[in-house]
Structure formats: structure tokens, C-alpha cells
Scaffold this motif. Structure first.
Motif, PDB file in Angstrom:
ATOM      1  N   GLY A  86       0.785  -1.229   0.000  1.00 45.42           N
ATOM      2  CA  GLY A  86       0.000   0.000   0.000  1.00 45.42           C
ATOM      3  C   GLY A  86       0.818   1.281   0.000  1.00 45.42           C
ATOM      4  N   VAL A  87       2.140   1.167   0.130  1.00 46.09           N
ATOM      5  CA  VAL A  87       2.984   2.357   0.094  1.00 46.09           C
ATOM      6  C   VAL A  87       3.089   2.810  -1.356  1.00 46.09           C
ATOM      7  N   ASP A  88       3.020   4.131  -1.571  1.00 45.51           N
ATOM      8  CA  ASP A  88       3.092   4.603  -2.951  1.00 45.51           C
ATOM      9  C   ASP A  88       4.479   4.329  -3.541  1.00 45.51           C
ATOM     10  N   GLN A  89       4.510   4.259  -4.848  1.00 42.23           N
ATOM     11  CA  GLN A  89       5.717   3.840  -5.569  1.00 42.23           C
ATOM     12  C   GLN A  89       6.907   4.763  -5.304  1.00 42.23           C
ATOM     13  N   ALA A  90       6.709   6.067  -5.287  1.00 40.72           N
ATOM     14  CA  ALA A  90       7.807   7.009  -5.059  1.00 40.72           C
ATOM     15  C   ALA A  90       8.436   6.800  -3.680  1.00 40.72           C
ATOM     16  N   THR A  91       7.613   6.545  -2.684  1.00 44.48           N
ATOM     17  CA  THR A  91       8.122   6.285  -1.336  1.00 44.48           C
ATOM     18  C   THR A  91       8.901   4.985  -1.315  1.00 44.48           C
ATOM     19  N   LEU A  92       8.384   3.978  -1.993  1.00 44.40           N
ATOM     20  CA  LEU A  92       9.067   2.685  -2.059  1.00 44.40           C
ATOM     21  C   LEU A  92      10.431   2.817  -2.734  1.00 44.40           C
ATOM     22  N   VAL A  93      10.503   3.568  -3.822  1.00 41.63           N
ATOM     23  CA  VAL A  93      11.779   3.808  -4.499  1.00 41.63           C
ATOM     24  C   VAL A  93      12.751   4.496  -3.538  1.00 41.63           C
ATOM     25  N   SER A  94      12.287   5.478  -2.813  1.00 41.36           N
ATOM     26  CA  SER A  94      13.138   6.181  -1.839  1.00 41.36           C
ATOM     27  C   SER A  94      13.641   5.233  -0.763  1.00 41.36           C
ATOM     28  N   MET A  95      12.777   4.346  -0.292  1.00 44.82           N
ATOM     29  CA  MET A  95      13.168   3.393   0.742  1.00 44.82           C
ATOM     30  C   MET A  95      14.246   2.440   0.219  1.00 44.82           C
TER      31      MET A  95
END
Length: 129
Positions: A86-95
Motif C-alpha cells: 500500500g505504500v506509494d511507488q515514489a516512497t518505495l523507491v526512496s526506501m
């Protein structure tokens, strides 16, 4: 593109000396930032290939993204993705980029050059015979 992981899995049924799996984050493609690449026998033009995917496309991709990440020596990416549904893609990329940066160890100039040769130049056969 930022290389997150890569590993030569040869020998494999596809090639005896080079079957490299790679995983990159491509910031120039924000809609499809995950690049899954395979280089067989010297490149991906003849064999292998690359696919750029978004998070919603991972499960439908026939390339088995979890297995590809394992073979790319970055299985932790799959754990991170699955651990944050459920985390948005941009946040996932940052993580992913943050975690990757934590794992990167600084090396000297000669070590960096030697690493490049090891990843990109492949010799086979008998020499000095």
C-alpha cells in the motif's frame, strides 16, 4: 540508472560463463522505475533482455520478480516491497535507495576500477598454453 544488485549465476543451461542478473532503479522513468535485466553471454541483444516495471505490474510479470531479485543478489528488495503493502511507488523507491546507500561501502579509485573490470570484462578459454 542506479544499480542495486547484480550477480553472475553462470554456469547455467543458457550459458557456461555469463548469465548475469541485474536490478536497477531508473529515476528517469518515474512511472516504471524498476529495471530487471539479464545479460547472457555478453549482452542482452542476443539473449536476455530488460523490463521496466511499476509496482502494480510486478505480480503480472512472467519473469518472477522475487526470484530475479534473489539472483541479482538483492533479495532484500523483495522483502522491503512485500513488507510495505500500500505504500506509494515514489516512497518505495526512496526506501530502496536509502537501504542501498547504507550497504554501499566506500572504495578507493583502484578498487573501483577493478570492480568495473570484474563486472564488465569476461575472459574465457585457456591463456598462455
Amino acid at each position: 540508472m542506479i544499480e542495486i544488485g547484480s550477480r553472475n549465476n553462470a554456469p547455467t543451461p543458457q550459458h557456461q560463463t555469463q548469465d548475469i542478473y541485474l536490478f536497477h532503479i531508473d529515476l528517469s522513468r518515474p512511472d516504471t522505475p524498476f529495471c530487471f535485466e539479464q545479460s547472457i553471454g555478453g549482452g542482452h541483444c542476443e539473449q536476455g533482455g530488460a523490463a521496466w516495471l511499476a509496482v502494480p505490474e510486478l505480480e503480472a510479470w512472467p519473469g518472477e520478480w522475487r526470484q530475479h531479485l534473489q539472483k541479482s543478489d538483492c533479495g532484500w528488495v523483495a522483502e522491503l516491497v512485500e513488507g510495505h503493502p500500500g505504500v506509494d511507488q515514489a516512497t518505495l523507491v526512496s526506501m530502496i535507495l536509502e537501504r542501498h546507500a547504507e550497504n554501499v561501502k566506500p572504495v578507493g579509485r583502484w578498487q573501483a576500477i577493478a570492480g568495473w573490470f570484474k563486472r564488465n570484462i569476461h575472459f574465457s578459454g585457456h591463456y598462455g598454453v
